[in-house]
Design a protein around this motif. Structure first.
Motif, short mmCIF file in Angstrom:
data_model
loop_
_atom_site.label_atom_id
_atom_site.label_comp_id
_atom_site.label_asym_id
_atom_site.label_seq_id
_atom_site.Cartn_x
_atom_site.Cartn_y
_atom_site.Cartn_z
N HIS A 153 -16.80 64.54 30.90
CA HIS A 153 -15.26 65.74 31.32
C HIS A 153 -16.01 67.25 30.28
O HIS A 153 -15.09 68.18 31.46
CB HIS A 153 -14.13 65.47 32.19
N LYS A 154 -15.76 67.19 29.36
CA LYS A 154 -16.75 68.15 28.39
C LYS A 154 -17.99 68.51 28.85
O LYS A 154 -18.35 69.89 27.90
CB LYS A 154 -16.09 68.34 27.42
N PRO A 184 -18.61 70.76 33.87
CA PRO A 184 -17.80 70.79 34.60
C PRO A 184 -17.11 70.19 35.45
O PRO A 184 -16.31 70.34 36.72
CB PRO A 184 -17.77 72.17 35.30
N TRP A 228 -14.59 67.35 35.53
CA TRP A 228 -13.27 67.77 35.33
C TRP A 228 -13.13 67.74 37.40
O TRP A 228 -11.39 67.66 37.53
CB TRP A 228 -13.60 69.17 34.55
N SER A 283 -9.97 66.85 39.21
CA SER A 283 -8.01 67.39 39.74
C SER A 283 -8.84 68.47 40.29
O SER A 283 -7.29 68.79 41.77
CB SER A 283 -8.51 69.14 38.24
N VAL A 326 -1.47 64.62 32.44
CA VAL A 326 -2.27 65.19 32.00
C VAL A 326 -4.17 64.04 31.49
O VAL A 326 -3.99 62.75 31.84
CB VAL A 326 -2.36 65.55 30.44
N TRP A 333 -0.89 71.19 21.12
CA TRP A 333 0.03 72.20 21.42
C TRP A 333 -1.14 72.59 22.40
O TRP A 333 -1.35 73.21 23.94
CB TRP A 333 0.81 73.40 21.44
N ALA A 334 -2.33 73.44 21.85
CA ALA A 334 -3.28 73.97 22.43
C ALA A 334 -3.92 72.99 22.72
O ALA A 334 -5.28 73.02 23.97
CB ALA A 334 -4.12 75.09 21.13
N ASP A 335 -4.47 72.38 22.21
CA ASP A 335 -5.36 70.67 22.82
C ASP A 335 -4.42 70.30 24.85
O ASP A 335 -5.63 70.11 26.13
CB ASP A 335 -5.32 69.58 22.09
N GLN A 378 -2.48 72.28 27.04
CA GLN A 378 -3.29 72.99 27.50
C GLN A 378 -3.92 73.01 27.96
O GLN A 378 -4.51 72.30 29.68
CB GLN A 378 -2.33 73.92 27.34
N GLU A 379 -4.85 72.06 27.47
CA GLU A 379 -6.86 71.68 28.30
C GLU A 379 -6.48 70.65 29.55
O GLU A 379 -7.58 70.18 29.93
CB GLU A 379 -7.92 71.76 27.42
N ARG A 380 -5.44 69.95 28.57
CA ARG A 380 -5.81 68.33 29.20
C ARG A 380 -4.79 68.27 30.38
O ARG A 380 -4.97 67.26 31.56
CB ARG A 380 -5.57 67.75 28.42
#
Length: 298
Positions: free
Chosen positions: A71-72, A75, A78, A82, A99, A246-248, A250-252
């Motif tokens: 998924h990285k 896109p 992903w 989603s 998540v 926390w930043a990670d 948000q991406e998950r």
């Protein structure tokens, strides 16, 4: 998308098969992207952050056990998670806030592609509750010959079995564990475009691929947003620090929003410590940890 009967079956048995979860066009695009990534692996001579190589891999014959974090890499993987029927199945089972923990594309090569020994995903990454699951989206037909997923129905309601060997976490259970009832195993075969679902605590594994066809399965491992990881689990997130985590996070997020009030449930836990010498993948963990094979007895 799921009926109440489907949900009840999953709750009782810990697994589910969902047919035609992607459209023919979606499947074709996933297959094209996947084959391109496999072709690119011809230039790789050692396992790296993108590929886990299988025995016999080379420029003339690409043989992989896994493509890491697809998924990285593109896109579209992903987007399928989603914004498709896959998403609907996810929220039907885990609720509106979800998540991703990780993804992987297991590309079990023909003619002996590596087995995945029997284990519970929960042994690798326990959390504050067990509202976690894995999707296995078939990108090619899966039958009894090319190493299908096998599960022990109802084992998600039981204990966490030991995944240790000689005091080290080896990522697999002992085939002689009296609580391992392989005679109850169910084999999950299906056409390309179908998807398995298995609960994080269910016992499962897959035999070597003895066919002349690759077994391509795209796995997404997902959690309800209120299932927070426990320190000591085998995840990169523990090394991030508070701001990085926390930043990670948000991406998950797949659907909904992050949760700041973890749900605590009385679930059984064994921590995967001390780690195997090489814990960069389940294959490396099982090999370097000295896991015994249940499939050698078959």
């Amino acid at each position: 998308m799921l009926s109440q009967t489907d949900k009840d079956f999953y709750d009782e048995n810990g697994y589910l098969m969902v047919e035609d979860v992607v459209t023919p066009d979606q499947l074709a695009r996933l297959q094209d992207i996947t084959h391109r990534l496999i072709e690119d692996s011809r230039q790789v001579s050692e396992s790296d952050e993108r590929y886990d190589l299988d025995k016999g891999h080379g420029p003339d014959s690409p043989r992989l056990t896994r493509i890491k974090l697809p998924h990285k890499l593109d896109p579209y993987y992903w987007e399928i998670l989603s914004q498709s029927k896959v998403t609907t199945v996810l929220t039907d089972l885990l609720g509106p806030d979800t998540v991703i923990n990780t993804s992987k594309l297991n590309t079990k090569a023909p003619g002996g592609g590596a087995a995945v020994e029997w284990h519970q995903d929960w042994a690798f990454y326990p959390a504050t509750n067990d509202s976690l699951l894995a999707f296995g989206l078939n990108l090619a037909d899966v039958d009894a010959a090319n190493g299908p997923l096998m599960v022990i129905p109802g084992s998600h309601r039981g204990p966490v079995l030991s995944h240790h060997n000689d005091g080290v976490f080896c990522g697999a259970i002992d085939p002689d564990d009296p609580l391992f009832e392989m005679d109850k195993a169910v084999t999950l075969t299906g056409k390309a475009g179908s998807m398995t679902v298995h609960h994080v605590r269910i016992l499962h594994g897959s035999a070597p691929n003895v066919s002349d066809r690759a077994r391509l399965i795209l796995f997404y491992e997902c959690a309800a947003a209120d299932a927070w990881p426990l320190l000591g689990g085998s995840s990169y997130i523990h090394s991030l620090g508070q701001r990085g985590f926390w930043a990670d996070l948000q991406e998950r997020v797949i659907t909904g929003a992050p949760c700041l009030e973890p749900r605590l449930e009385p679930v059984p836990v064994r921590l995967p410590l001390p780690p195997a010498k090489d814990n960069t993948s389940i294959f490396k963990t099982q090999m370097s940890g000295g896991a015994r094979s249940a499939f050698s007895k078959m």
